[in-house]
Motif scaffolding. Structure first.
Motif, PDB file in Angstrom:
ATOM      1  N   HIS A  50      12.147   0.334  13.212  1.00  0.00           N
ATOM      2  CA  HIS A  50      12.625  -0.996  13.580  1.00  0.00           C
ATOM      3  C   HIS A  50      11.513  -2.036  13.567  1.00  0.00           C
ATOM      4  N   THR A  51      10.249  -1.578  13.544  1.00  0.00           N
ATOM      5  CA  THR A  51       9.109  -2.493  13.442  1.00  0.00           C
ATOM      6  C   THR A  51       8.196  -1.964  12.334  1.00  0.00           C
ATOM      7  N   VAL A  52       7.274  -2.806  11.906  1.00  0.00           N
ATOM      8  CA  VAL A  52       6.308  -2.383  10.893  1.00  0.00           C
ATOM      9  C   VAL A  52       5.537  -1.166  11.397  1.00  0.00           C
ATOM     10  N   GLU A  53       5.122  -1.179  12.640  1.00  0.00           N
ATOM     11  CA  GLU A  53       4.377  -0.052  13.200  1.00  0.00           C
ATOM     12  C   GLU A  53       5.184   1.245  13.143  1.00  0.00           C
ATOM     13  N   GLU A  54       6.466   1.186  13.481  1.00  0.00           N
ATOM     14  CA  GLU A  54       7.307   2.384  13.429  1.00  0.00           C
ATOM     15  C   GLU A  54       7.450   2.899  11.997  1.00  0.00           C
ATOM     16  N   VAL A  55       7.608   1.994  11.048  1.00  0.00           N
ATOM     17  CA  VAL A  55       7.726   2.386   9.642  1.00  0.00           C
ATOM     18  C   VAL A  55       6.446   3.079   9.187  1.00  0.00           C
ATOM     19  N   LEU A  56       5.295   2.492   9.519  1.00  0.00           N
ATOM     20  CA  LEU A  56       4.022   3.074   9.094  1.00  0.00           C
ATOM     21  C   LEU A  56       3.746   4.403   9.802  1.00  0.00           C
ATOM     22  N   ARG A  57       4.155   4.529  11.047  1.00  0.00           N
ATOM     23  CA  ARG A  57       3.991   5.796  11.764  1.00  0.00           C
ATOM     24  C   ARG A  57       4.855   6.883  11.108  1.00  0.00           C
ATOM     25  N   ALA A  58       6.100   6.539  10.776  1.00  0.00           N
ATOM     26  CA  ALA A  58       6.985   7.502  10.114  1.00  0.00           C
ATOM     27  C   ALA A  58       6.455   7.872   8.726  1.00  0.00           C
ATOM     28  N   ALA A  59       5.914   6.874   8.006  1.00  0.00           N
ATOM     29  CA  ALA A  59       5.335   7.150   6.685  1.00  0.00           C
ATOM     30  C   ALA A  59       4.110   8.053   6.826  1.00  0.00           C
ATOM     31  N   SER A  60       3.299   7.829   7.828  1.00  0.00           N
ATOM     32  CA  SER A  60       2.122   8.672   8.059  1.00  0.00           C
ATOM     33  C   SER A  60       2.525  10.108   8.357  1.00  0.00           C
ATOM     34  N   ASP A  61       3.575  10.271   9.161  1.00  0.00           N
ATOM     35  CA  ASP A  61       4.084  11.619   9.444  1.00  0.00           C
ATOM     36  C   ASP A  61       4.594  12.276   8.166  1.00  0.00           C
ATOM     37  N   ARG A  62       5.253  11.502   7.321  1.00  0.00           N
ATOM     38  CA  ARG A  62       5.836  12.031   6.095  1.00  0.00           C
ATOM     39  C   ARG A  62       4.776  12.377   5.058  1.00  0.00           C
ATOM     40  N   TYR A  63       3.767  11.524   4.885  1.00  0.00           N
ATOM     41  CA  TYR A  63       2.812  11.676   3.786  1.00  0.00           C
ATOM     42  C   TYR A  63       1.495  12.323   4.182  1.00  0.00           C
ATOM     43  N   GLY A  64       1.222  12.472   5.464  1.00  0.00           N
ATOM     44  CA  GLY A  64       0.066  13.230   5.901  1.00  0.00           C
ATOM     45  C   GLY A  64      -1.170  12.425   6.237  1.00  0.00           C
ATOM     46  N   PRO A  65      -2.228  13.145   6.647  1.00  0.00           N
ATOM     47  CA  PRO A  65      -3.437  12.497   7.164  1.00  0.00           C
ATOM     48  C   PRO A  65      -4.202  11.663   6.138  1.00  0.00           C
ATOM     49  N   ARG A  66      -4.183  12.053   4.884  1.00  0.00           N
ATOM     50  CA  ARG A  66      -4.885  11.252   3.874  1.00  0.00           C
ATOM     51  C   ARG A  66      -4.278   9.850   3.784  1.00  0.00           C
ATOM     52  N   PHE A  67      -2.949   9.792   3.756  1.00  0.00           N
ATOM     53  CA  PHE A  67      -2.257   8.506   3.729  1.00  0.00           C
ATOM     54  C   PHE A  67      -2.527   7.729   5.015  1.00  0.00           C
ATOM     55  N   ALA A  68      -2.399   8.395   6.152  1.00  0.00           N
ATOM     56  CA  ALA A  68      -2.608   7.736   7.444  1.00  0.00           C
ATOM     57  C   ALA A  68      -4.007   7.134   7.540  1.00  0.00           C
ATOM     58  N   GLY A  69      -5.005   7.842   7.028  1.00  0.00           N
ATOM     59  CA  GLY A  69      -6.375   7.340   7.059  1.00  0.00           C
ATOM     60  C   GLY A  69      -6.576   6.084   6.222  1.00  0.00           C
ATOM     61  N   LEU A  70      -5.824   5.961   5.147  1.00  0.00           N
ATOM     62  CA  LEU A  70      -5.935   4.775   4.285  1.00  0.00           C
ATOM     63  C   LEU A  70      -5.395   3.516   4.947  1.00  0.00           C
ATOM     64  N   LEU A  71      -4.449   3.662   5.848  1.00  0.00           N
ATOM     65  CA  LEU A  71      -3.796   2.497   6.443  1.00  0.00           C
ATOM     66  C   LEU A  71      -4.763   1.568   7.169  1.00  0.00           C
ATOM     67  N   GLU A  72      -5.857   2.122   7.682  1.00  0.00           N
ATOM     68  CA  GLU A  72      -6.825   1.302   8.423  1.00  0.00           C
ATOM     69  C   GLU A  72      -7.439   0.201   7.568  1.00  0.00           C
ATOM     70  N   THR A  73      -7.492   0.405   6.260  1.00  0.00           N
ATOM     71  CA  THR A  73      -8.114  -0.585   5.380  1.00  0.00           C
ATOM     72  C   THR A  73      -7.099  -1.374   4.559  1.00  0.00           C
ATOM     73  N   CYS A  74      -5.820  -1.068   4.735  1.00  0.00           N
ATOM     74  CA  CYS A  74      -4.781  -1.702   3.915  1.00  0.00           C
ATOM     75  C   CYS A  74      -4.266  -2.994   4.521  1.00  0.00           C
ATOM     76  N   ARG A  75      -3.786  -3.851   3.649  1.00  0.00           N
ATOM     77  CA  ARG A  75      -3.019  -5.029   4.057  1.00  0.00           C
ATOM     78  C   ARG A  75      -1.557  -4.613   4.038  1.00  0.00           C
ATOM     79  N   ILE A  76      -0.806  -5.072   5.032  1.00  0.00           N
ATOM     80  CA  ILE A  76       0.617  -4.751   5.110  1.00  0.00           C
ATOM     81  C   ILE A  76       1.394  -6.062   5.004  1.00  0.00           C
ATOM     82  N   TRP A  77       2.365  -6.061   4.122  1.00  0.00           N
ATOM     83  CA  TRP A  77       3.177  -7.246   3.874  1.00  0.00           C
ATOM     84  C   TRP A  77       4.648  -6.894   4.046  1.00  0.00           C
ATOM     85  N   VAL A  78       5.423  -7.842   4.528  1.00  0.00           N
ATOM     86  CA  VAL A  78       6.876  -7.691   4.594  1.00  0.00           C
ATOM     87  C   VAL A  78       7.482  -8.840   3.802  1.00  0.00           C
ATOM     88  N   ASN A  79       8.225  -8.473   2.780  1.00  0.00           N
ATOM     89  CA  ASN A  79       8.891  -9.461   1.921  1.00  0.00           C
ATOM     90  C   ASN A  79       7.916 -10.505   1.376  1.00  0.00           C
TER      91      ASN A  79
END
Length: 104
Positions: A50-79
């Motif tokens: 329901h929020t960007v944080e929840e989406v990214l947390r669910a994606a991290s659970d789905r794709y694993g620690p390598r993906f989760a580690g990348l998020l710290e340096t990524c830009r996140i955009w909505v629409n």
């Protein structure tokens, strides 16, 4: 981790490569670019939240620690606009994960 959505059967009007059958609740589209796409092994998906944080947390659970580690340096955009972690998202929104890109 408590899941705020229930698993049921449902149909969605998204393209077949972005099916959300079986998930009830907010399921925005997720677009992954460059190293985030490589870490997840997929360029496009739908991930509940329901929020960007929840989406990214669910994606991290789905794709694993390598993906989760990348998020710290990524830009996140909505629409197409810069997003905040507490930004509310819904079924018609697209959350994009854009890692830093170097060029020359």
């Amino acid at each position: 981790v408590d899941c705020p959505w229930r698993i049921t059967r449902m149909r969605d009007s998204r393209p077949s490569d972005m099916s959300v059958e079986g998930i009830v609740g907010a399921v925005p589209a997720l677009r992954l670019f460059a190293s985030a796409r490589e870490a997840a092994g997929i360029a496009r998906d739908v991930v509940p939240g329901h929020t960007v944080e929840e989406v990214l947390r669910a994606a991290s659970d789905r794709y694993g620690p390598r993906f989760a580690g990348l998020l710290e340096t990524c830009r996140i955009w909505v629409n197409g606009d810069a997003a905040t972690p507490d930004q509310v998202v819904g079924d018609r929104d697209e959350v994009a994960v854009l890692p830093p890109v170097s060029g020359g």
